[in-house]
Design a protein around this motif. Sequence first.
Motif, PDB file in Angstrom:
ATOM      1  N   UNK A 136       0.828  -1.200   0.000  1.00  0.00           N
ATOM      2  CA  UNK A 136       0.000   0.000   0.000  1.00  0.00           C
ATOM      3  C   UNK A 136       0.865   1.254   0.000  1.00  0.00           C
ATOM      4  N   UNK A 137       1.989   1.208   0.782  1.00  0.00           N
ATOM      5  CA  UNK A 137       2.929   2.330   0.854  1.00  0.00           C
ATOM      6  C   UNK A 137       4.245   1.844   0.262  1.00  0.00           C
ATOM      7  N   UNK A 138       4.629   2.382  -0.877  1.00  0.00           N
ATOM      8  CA  UNK A 138       5.814   1.932  -1.607  1.00  0.00           C
ATOM      9  C   UNK A 138       6.944   2.952  -1.433  1.00  0.00           C
ATOM     10  N   UNK A 139       8.126   2.468  -1.055  1.00  0.00           N
ATOM     11  CA  UNK A 139       9.318   3.303  -0.974  1.00  0.00           C
ATOM     12  C   UNK A 139      10.212   3.055  -2.179  1.00  0.00           C
ATOM     13  N   UNK A 140      10.730   4.132  -2.771  1.00  0.00           N
ATOM     14  CA  UNK A 140      11.537   4.050  -3.996  1.00  0.00           C
ATOM     15  C   UNK A 140      12.834   4.809  -3.786  1.00  0.00           C
ATOM     16  N   UNK A 141      13.944   4.194  -4.165  1.00  0.00           N
ATOM     17  CA  UNK A 141      15.241   4.891  -4.129  1.00  0.00           C
ATOM     18  C   UNK A 141      16.203   4.174  -5.055  1.00  0.00           C
ATOM     19  N   UNK A 142      17.272   4.872  -5.419  1.00  0.00           N
ATOM     20  CA  UNK A 142      18.263   4.282  -6.313  1.00  0.00           C
ATOM     21  C   UNK A 142      19.483   3.822  -5.529  1.00  0.00           C
ATOM     22  N   UNK A 143      20.275   2.950  -6.142  1.00  0.00           N
ATOM     23  CA  UNK A 143      21.546   2.500  -5.580  1.00  0.00           C
ATOM     24  C   UNK A 143      22.501   2.264  -6.737  1.00  0.00           C
ATOM     25  N   UNK A 144      23.779   2.308  -6.455  1.00  0.00           N
ATOM     26  CA  UNK A 144      24.793   2.212  -7.500  1.00  0.00           C
ATOM     27  C   UNK A 144      25.133   0.757  -7.788  1.00  0.00           C
ATOM     28  N   UNK A 145      24.965   0.348  -9.042  1.00  0.00           N
ATOM     29  CA  UNK A 145      25.527  -0.925  -9.491  1.00  0.00           C
ATOM     30  C   UNK A 145      27.003  -0.742  -9.796  1.00  0.00           C
ATOM     31  N   UNK A 498      21.824   0.962   2.320  1.00  0.00           N
ATOM     32  CA  UNK A 498      23.053   0.723   3.076  1.00  0.00           C
ATOM     33  C   UNK A 498      23.360  -0.773   3.150  1.00  0.00           C
ATOM     34  N   UNK A 499      22.320  -1.598   3.289  1.00  0.00           N
ATOM     35  CA  UNK A 499      22.522  -3.060   3.310  1.00  0.00           C
ATOM     36  C   UNK A 499      23.032  -3.553   1.961  1.00  0.00           C
ATOM     37  N   UNK A 500      22.567  -2.950   0.870  1.00  0.00           N
ATOM     38  CA  UNK A 500      23.035  -3.336  -0.460  1.00  0.00           C
ATOM     39  C   UNK A 500      24.526  -3.069  -0.589  1.00  0.00           C
ATOM     40  N   UNK A 501      24.993  -1.961  -0.042  1.00  0.00           N
ATOM     41  CA  UNK A 501      26.427  -1.666  -0.086  1.00  0.00           C
ATOM     42  C   UNK A 501      27.229  -2.748   0.619  1.00  0.00           C
ATOM     43  N   UNK A 502      26.726  -3.230   1.756  1.00  0.00           N
ATOM     44  CA  UNK A 502      27.423  -4.296   2.470  1.00  0.00           C
ATOM     45  C   UNK A 502      27.436  -5.580   1.644  1.00  0.00           C
ATOM     46  N   UNK A 517      20.286  -9.229  -7.068  1.00  0.00           N
ATOM     47  CA  UNK A 517      18.843  -9.114  -6.847  1.00  0.00           C
ATOM     48  C   UNK A 517      18.342 -10.212  -5.916  1.00  0.00           C
ATOM     49  N   UNK A 518      18.806 -11.445  -6.120  1.00  0.00           N
ATOM     50  CA  UNK A 518      18.383 -12.549  -5.265  1.00  0.00           C
ATOM     51  C   UNK A 518      18.772 -12.297  -3.808  1.00  0.00           C
ATOM     52  N   UNK A 519      19.996 -11.837  -3.598  1.00  0.00           N
ATOM     53  CA  UNK A 519      20.449 -11.627  -2.222  1.00  0.00           C
ATOM     54  C   UNK A 519      19.718 -10.467  -1.568  1.00  0.00           C
ATOM     55  N   UNK A 520      19.380  -9.447  -2.341  1.00  0.00           N
ATOM     56  CA  UNK A 520      18.637  -8.325  -1.778  1.00  0.00           C
ATOM     57  C   UNK A 520      17.244  -8.768  -1.339  1.00  0.00           C
ATOM     58  N   UNK A 521      16.578  -9.546  -2.183  1.00  0.00           N
ATOM     59  CA  UNK A 521      15.197  -9.918  -1.903  1.00  0.00           C
ATOM     60  C   UNK A 521      15.072 -11.034  -0.874  1.00  0.00           C
ATOM     61  N   UNK A 522      16.065 -11.921  -0.797  1.00  0.00           N
ATOM     62  CA  UNK A 522      15.925 -13.115   0.034  1.00  0.00           C
ATOM     63  C   UNK A 522      16.694 -13.053   1.338  1.00  0.00           C
ATOM     64  N   UNK A 523      17.673 -12.162   1.466  1.00  0.00           N
ATOM     65  CA  UNK A 523      18.440 -12.090   2.711  1.00  0.00           C
ATOM     66  C   UNK A 523      17.565 -11.545   3.830  1.00  0.00           C
ATOM     67  N   UNK A 524      17.783 -12.059   5.036  1.00  0.00           N
ATOM     68  CA  UNK A 524      17.033 -11.574   6.201  1.00  0.00           C
ATOM     69  C   UNK A 524      17.569 -10.209   6.610  1.00  0.00           C
TER      70      UNK A 524
END
Length: 524
Positions: A136-145, A498-502, A517-524
């Motif tokens: 219902x509430x979507x957050x959007x932001x970019x990150x560097x590949x 910040x977690x993506x950077x790690x 993408x898999x690690x972002x979506x599936x990591x706890x």
Amino acid sequence: MHAAGPVVRIEASTLAGRVACPGCGTLSDRVHSRYERRLSDTAISGREALIRLRVRRLFCDNPECSKKTFAEAVSELAARYARRTTALERVLCAVALALGGRAGARLTQRLAAAVSRMTLLRMVRALPDPEYATPRVLGVDDFALRRGHRYGTILIDVESSRPVDVLTDRTAETLTAWLHAHPGVEIVCRDRAGAYAEGAREGAPDALQVADRWHVWNNLAGAVERTVARHQECLSAAVDTVTESGPDPDADHQHGQDDQVTAPVQPAQPEDRTDRIATRTRERYTAIHALLAEGVGIRAISARLGLARGTVRRFTRAETVGELLTRNGTGRRPSLLEEFKPYLHQRWGDGCTNAAALFAEIKARGYRGGQKIVREYLRPFRAAGRTPEPPPKPPSVRRVVGWIMSDPSNMDEEDQRRLDAILATSSQLAALAGHVRAFATMMCGLRGHELEEWMAAVDADDQPGLHSFVVGLRRDQDAVTAGLTLPYNSGPVEGHVNRIKMIKRQMFGRAKADLLRKRILLSD
């Protein structure tokens, strides 16, 4: 079961009974043959566990079925054709998601279930995507590949703080397509980026857009910094306050009243500077604004003059060249000797007056300049016959901006006194501080309905820096008003960035888009 060295071997077999054919579902207990499966299992008391499972191959009695024989499945223990038990697969997937390839492979050796890093990465890629309802509430932001080259977009369910999806770029078209494919979003939390505003407007026209409060506050800080930079001559009032509040009573007795010390000269005012950087800055400012007057765009100016677009934008935003020359980023650079000056004062006071020796000492401490700079700095010391006291420096522009943007109740007493002295010398800076505090009160109290009144007050005041800030607010006024009214913000999204950077650091150079993408979506 028997143990031999570091391995525990378990022999097992299936029980007799009727089994359903996987092709047609017909039950059968007619045995064709038997064969043995070898499965790796989780460790037992620190030892590797191997299961030798004896299963049956059965006839299918349905003449219309395409399978004449089929192998008996033990789904509770392992999947078909698997070489590892389901329990071990879960453990290895958790290790791979948490640590990645190399670190995960090292840990599996300690778990007595050693696999290679490539096996762990294959297991992550084979995992299915999580299934979530449209938030219902979507957050959007970019990150560097790849920073400065390629960027992606992360989508977050703000209410549950769970990642929903990862997009391969940060364009409006990609976000629009995702929103069209996932109807039901009511609120979109975003930063001030125009691409996300356009994508949300096209993809979910009925959704309410919320501009993140931190990004709005950061934009205000940039406007405040430009204003303070125009009044840099007023910052010396803070030095006078420190001198009046804390003079050294022993200075005259210690050094003698007749000692004449040549103090280092203060930096020249912007209009008096003739150094190479100042000359180049004036030339670039003239060239860029001449092209702007002809109607040339920023991208074309950047290509024609061979400058980065960010540099061109900074020059176009500056109303005068003096504004550029008062900022360390584009004007006078700090001396290479700056951080070593206290050490030179200390060593000169200890009696070491040999410039070559002092140069060797600070070079060993990391000094990267030449010996001539050291000799020029020490020349007044030698002429005065003692170590001159360095004159107090006025606070930097950014430090004053920090004072203005801080809550007065949380400021240090000395900093508050220095800020008051600066504001007393300039009515424009005093008015600026008043506008900032009024905005902070409105933002912290979530009183977005007062935004129009605040912008009208700024427009009526002589604040060129804040006027440009207000122009930006008016272009995005609905989203900014919602951001100053509703409790939603982009904090959960920034946490995931910040977690993506790690995760990227863990994966070294193997963070390809699909695996990341898999690690972002599936990591706890």
